[in-house]
Design an enzyme around this catalytic site. Structure first.
Site, PDB file in Angstrom:
ATOM      1  CD  GLU A 155      38.012  38.656  46.016  1.00 18.84           C
ATOM      2  OE1 GLU A 155      38.293  39.830  45.759  1.00 18.84           O
ATOM      3  OE2 GLU A 155      37.657  37.855  45.142  1.00 18.84           O
TER       4      GLU A 155
ATOM      5  CG  HIS B  58      41.301  43.906  42.862  1.00 21.61           C
ATOM      6  ND1 HIS B  58      40.187  43.850  43.660  1.00 21.61           N
ATOM      7  CD2 HIS B  58      41.329  42.718  42.186  1.00 21.61           C
ATOM      8  CE1 HIS B  58      39.575  42.697  43.491  1.00 21.61           C
ATOM      9  NE2 HIS B  58      40.221  41.991  42.600  1.00 21.61           N
TER      10      HIS B  58
ATOM     11  CG  HIS C 257      42.263  38.560  45.275  1.00 23.21           C
ATOM     12  ND1 HIS C 257      42.234  37.407  44.519  1.00 23.21           N
ATOM     13  CD2 HIS C 257      41.404  39.412  44.689  1.00 23.21           C
ATOM     14  CE1 HIS C 257      41.408  37.580  43.503  1.00 23.21           C
ATOM     15  NE2 HIS C 257      40.886  38.787  43.584  1.00 23.21           N
TER      16      HIS C 257
END
Ligand code: BGC
Length: 346
Positions: free
Chosen positions: A311, A107, A178
């Site tokens: 996502e 991420h 997210h």
């Protein structure tokens, strides 16, 4: 429609954070933080017209900072999900990224997009555009990247997210949101019905990294081609599931191009239906397997499987698995993607 702004505390290093609320004519609202371009709340009507907040979040900024590894509601980037060993080769040069998930990059790294306070402008009475310049070398990525993320909330209760980025050198970009959804506003998501428009998923290794193999969903717990309870097979004795504690997989959307329907989530208790459309080729189904017990918004208690993330993304580890669609953004080209979460009740 209206957009209002109120202070939402101060970060550990003394920067002020703002909460923006977009309210529509039905009284439904979307709340955003300029910290991480975070979706803080999304309040939509159930089948009896009662407003239900369908996203997970915290009451205070301090809790967002303390639990930053869960990415509740945040924008993640430059590259969503994992890149093996935190490195990739582009134009013959090997780039080394920050490692924040064992030996891997997750991420966007240690200080990803979710941990910045973004600049913003309000457009009209229904949208907010967040922007920032991610400098060359940030978390190891090449190129000065100008990024903007626009959140719009419509009269019909759709959250539309438009991602745009441009770089002055070839780089890698894979942006997503997210948010953890719970269409009951409480409890776990086991009884939610989920449909994903995918015939294939990407196989994970034990560390949740795609191996490069693309497998059929047929005759596996990954088959969501017809609506199925999330909890129906989640605890099946099947290595792909138990090795990561539930669903944490990328689905290969059947239609790779254009804006298409990716998934539908339905909660039988409230009747709320969420439909996801995206221009992205994949969607990560993540059932909050690593969400350890904690306090959430408005006295809620969260734990594993209290929410579900859908996502939209390029496939994780695509810089290593070259058979996957490429997340490379060439200098001067425009990265432009759109994801829509729309809500109805039945
Ligand atoms: C990843 C998970 C990770 C979670 C929180 C998800 O997008 O797929 O493996 O635990 O984010 O960081």
């Amino acid at each position: 429609m209206s957009v209002t702004q109120v202070p939402f505390g101060t970060t550990r290093d003394g920067s002020k954070v703002t909460l923006l609320r977009i309210t529509n004519s039905m009284g439904c609202y979307l709340e955003l933080l300029d910290y991480g371009c975070t979706v803080h709340a999304l309040s939509v009507p159930d089948r009896d017209g009662r407003l239900t907040d369908v996203t997970l979040g915290y009451d205070t900024l301090g809790e967002y900072e303390e639990h930053d590894d869960a990415y509740l509601g945040a924008a993640v980037g430059r590259h969503a999900n994992r890149i093996a060993e935190g490195k990739f080769t582009l134009n013959g040069h090997e780039y080394t990224l920050a490692k924040n998930n064992g030996e891997n990059h997750l991420h966007g790294g240690i200080h990803g997009f979710d941990k910045y306070i973004w600049s913003y402008t309000v457009s009209g009475d229904d949208s907010v555009t967040f922007s920032r310049l991610s400098p060359h070398g940030e978390e190891g990525y090449p190129g000065n990247l100008r990024v903007s993320i626009t959140y719009s909330f419509t009269r019909e209760c759709s959250l539309e997210i438009d991602y745009r980025a441009e770089s002055d050198a070839d780089t890698v970009v894979n942006l997503t949101n997210h948010s953890y959804f719970n269409l009951a506003g409480r409890g776990t998501v086991h009884s939610h019905l989920l449909q994903i428009y995918a015939d294939f998923f990407t196989e994970n290794d034990g560390g949740c990294l795609p191996t490069g193999r693309i497998l059929e969903v047929t005759d596996t717990p990954m088959d969501f081609r017809q609506p199925k309870e999330i909890g129906a097979k989640i605890d099946a004795d099947w290595e792909q599931l138990w090795s990561v504690g539930g669903y944490d997989h990328n689905f290969v959307l059947s239609d790779p191009s254009g804006l298409k329907k990716a998934a539908v989530l339905f909660c039988p208790d409230t009747g709320i239906v969420m439909t996801v459309h995206t221009t992205m080729p994949g969607v990560q189904l993540y059932t909050a397997n690593a969400l350890t017990p904690r306090k959430g918004k408005n006295t809620a208690r969260y734990k594993e499987r209290s929410g579900v993330c859908l996502e939209t993304q390029y496939f994780p580890n695509a810089m290593v698995c070259h058979n996957f669609p490429s997340p490379v953004l060439k200098a001067g080209e425009v990265y432009s993607h759109r994801t829509i979460y729309s809500f109805t009740a039945k």
